[in-house]
Design a protein around this motif. Structure first.
Motif, PDB file in Angstrom:
ATOM      1  N   ALA A  25      -7.857 -55.447   9.674  1.00 43.75           N
ATOM      2  CA  ALA A  25      -6.444 -55.931   9.542  1.00 43.75           C
ATOM      3  C   ALA A  25      -6.417 -57.517   9.116  1.00 43.75           C
ATOM      4  N   LYS A  26      -6.920 -58.327  10.064  1.00 45.56           N
ATOM      5  CA  LYS A  26      -6.830 -59.816   9.640  1.00 45.56           C
ATOM      6  C   LYS A  26      -7.647 -60.079   8.292  1.00 45.56           C
ATOM      7  N   SER A  29      -7.744 -58.341   5.648  1.00 45.52           N
ATOM      8  CA  SER A  29      -6.960 -57.625   4.572  1.00 45.52           C
ATOM      9  C   SER A  29      -5.458 -58.406   4.311  1.00 45.52           C
ATOM     10  N   GLY A  30      -5.009 -58.925   5.553  1.00 50.85           N
ATOM     11  CA  GLY A  30      -3.768 -59.394   5.493  1.00 50.85           C
ATOM     12  C   GLY A  30      -3.259 -60.804   4.531  1.00 50.85           C
ATOM     13  N   SER A  31      -2.343 -61.318   5.012  1.00 53.84           N
ATOM     14  CA  SER A  31      -1.618 -62.689   4.415  1.00 53.84           C
ATOM     15  C   SER A  31      -2.779 -63.686   4.550  1.00 53.84           C
ATOM     16  N   LEU A  32      -3.527 -63.872   5.608  1.00 51.57           N
ATOM     17  CA  LEU A  32      -4.329 -64.790   5.720  1.00 51.57           C
ATOM     18  C   LEU A  32      -5.473 -64.522   5.214  1.00 51.57           C
ATOM     19  N   VAL A  60      -5.208 -60.601   0.935  1.00 49.77           N
ATOM     20  CA  VAL A  60      -3.527 -60.642   0.085  1.00 49.77           C
ATOM     21  C   VAL A  60      -3.145 -61.835  -0.105  1.00 49.77           C
ATOM     22  N   GLY A  61      -3.386 -62.754   0.963  1.00 49.32           N
ATOM     23  CA  GLY A  61      -3.240 -64.114   0.869  1.00 49.32           C
ATOM     24  C   GLY A  61      -3.839 -64.652  -0.231  1.00 49.32           C
ATOM     25  N   GLN A 119      -4.904 -63.487  -2.929  1.00 47.82           N
ATOM     26  CA  GLN A 119      -4.273 -62.834  -4.174  1.00 47.82           C
ATOM     27  C   GLN A 119      -3.217 -63.530  -4.708  1.00 47.82           C
ATOM     28  N   ALA A 120      -2.257 -63.779  -3.321  1.00 47.00           N
ATOM     29  CA  ALA A 120      -1.148 -64.720  -3.596  1.00 47.00           C
ATOM     30  C   ALA A 120      -1.327 -66.185  -4.078  1.00 47.00           C
ATOM     31  N   ILE A 121      -2.437 -66.627  -3.683  1.00 45.71           N
ATOM     32  CA  ILE A 121      -2.838 -68.078  -4.010  1.00 45.71           C
ATOM     33  C   ILE A 121      -3.091 -68.094  -5.629  1.00 45.71           C
ATOM     34  N   ARG A 174     -10.551 -66.235   0.869  1.00 43.28           N
ATOM     35  CA  ARG A 174      -9.789 -65.530   1.189  1.00 43.28           C
ATOM     36  C   ARG A 174      -9.693 -64.146   0.311  1.00 43.28           C
TER      37      ARG A 174
END
Lengths: 300, 300
Positions: free
Chosen positions: B150-151, B153-156, B159-160, B162-164, B184
């Motif tokens: 979960a850690k 995969s998530g925003s940190l 997915v984080g 990909q956002a960056i 990440r």
């Protein structure tokens, strides 16, 4: 003090508690990647009925689980719920601009950020269940929570229901098919909200857990029927989302199949079944009873 | 028999094993909702290097975990990886029509189905970790697996990253920022692939787990650098996806910052660091050593 007053007070307390608990578990807005975290916080915080957290707290109260142990599960189901709303609102899905009276995530941010914010919220839900120190149960119970939420969220649960919903646009569904869709689309997560609370009580008699599960199944369906009724009856402002959307999209719904009066009658019967299911429980389940009534009487 | 031959054989065995394990854990194509399950199966099965499952099996072999206990973790990381590819390929994200030499999920099906298939695969990953009977470890270790995935995969994590990545299109990133993004975006899940394998050995010395984690961190970055190199050098057919996409999209990448020779040199150094990290382990870690070399020498 009557049940309605008690429910109102309970809802206010829970909504404030859930808001704080969600805030605490979301990454800070100034933490990198900022835009992603802002989008997650924008969509999760500051609104919503918090029906799923309410159910988790109310079911926990009915079986004697301390509130502190319910914050994690309540947040986990709400993170799943909000991620599903973000993705549901995307142009390729329901293409909605308005949610809870404010611009949807992809309007306020952009489509790519909305997709990622939803994805990250799903991961966060499972991280909370696995990691949150407030959940004071043995690892096996936590694991059962992860399993319950994953099953309720996946292709045989919520996401599956959304897929059936999309496929059925423009089609005529019969009542069992419509019911099957809703049992997955909204029902599965509503049941999970209650079941996570009973899992937070590892020594709970399984017959009581089963009763609460059946209660949740009934009110989940009643909730969806009332949603359909409101989509027919309310105006956009009261609803906080675009009114008449289902009918305009030619989506199957209960009033179309049963008539408005028939749909309301069915919701009432489900409410009564839900309350009957709780007959073996005492006053500690009064909030669950009042919540069931609230679900079929709400106007938004 | 040399290391390369061993690696080739290992890869073939693992790829076949992962394919069967993934197939077994995916809902059947004729199970409702059929179109959703077909899209999930279409994207997961029949292709891919299966680098993440390979790493799980190879790391498990290095620390003496039976293969049967690794199928669940290997599938879970691959489900996360494939969901991220499906969402990454969407029009609102990278807008790619081709993946692994065949039409991307939203081209073969439709955008809404692709969004939902990705969502359902993420839920399935966590369901597998929580539920899969092949994972023969105590509940606390399983829970650590859920938390790790979960850690990652998530925003940190993924997915984080990909956002960056999305935010940095058209920007000039310096080397630390580029590295931070890749650690990440692809690195987190590659590390999770290895760490799930060491978690499948609950009594493993933590210093060995740490070494494997550092190995994974090195090869994760090396993998991404080689991806950038290939994006510059290969043709679309060899790559199985659109060539030169990063440059065309004005995305920051290693060859742009370090030059092609500099990028290759950095990948080599990371490979050497990865292999050095394994110096305390014997022949049981040979596949990991060979995999590290493979990552920087692959042509697709």
């Amino acid at each position: 003090m009557n049940l309605e007053t008690d429910l109102n007070r309970f809802m206010q307390i829970c909504q404030a508690r859930a808001e704080a608990a969600l805030d605490l578990r979301l990454p800070a807005a100034d933490r990198m990647p900022e835009r992603l975290h802002q989008a997650m916080r924008y969509s999760v915080l500051g609104g919503g009925k918090r029906l799923r957290p309410l159910l988790t707290y109310a079911a926990g109260q009915a079986v004697g689980v301390p509130w502190e142990c319910l914050d994690g599960p309540a947040c986990a189901v709400e993170f799943i719920h909000v991620y599903s709303l973000i993705h549901d609102d995307l142009p390729a899905m329901d293409n909605d601009d308005l949610r809870r009276g404010k611009p949807t995530c992809h309007i306020a941010f952009d489509e790519a950020t909305a997709i990622l914010a939803g994805d990250a919220l799903q991961a966060l839900a499972f991280h909370v269940l696995a990691h949150d120190s407030s959940i004071a149960v043995p690892a096996s119970s936590r694991l059962a929570m992860v399993e319950t939420l994953a099953k309720a969220s996946g292709s045989l649960g919520m996401v599956g229901g959304q897929a059936i919903d999309l496929e059925s646009v423009g089609k005529t569904l019969d009542l069992p098919s419509l019911e099957n869709m809703h049992i997955r689309k909204t029902g599965a997560l509503i049941r999970a909200s209650v079941n996570l609370a009973t899992l937070a009580h590892p020594s709970l008699d399984s017959s009581i857990a089963d009763k609460l599960d059946h209660y949740a199944k009934c009110i989940g369906l009643a909730f969806q029927i009332q949603d359909d009724v409101l989509d027919e009856e309310s105006d956009t402002q009261t609803l906080g989302k675009t009114q008449g959307k289902d009918r305009d999209n030619n989506k199957p719904n209960y009033p179309a199949l049963l008539g408005l009066a028939g749909a309301k009658q069915k919701a009432r019967e489900l409410h009564e079944e839900a309350v009957d299911t709780l007959s073996g429980l005492g006053a500690e389940a009064d909030i669950l009873r009042a919540l069931s009534r609230f679900i079929i009487e709400r106007r938004a």
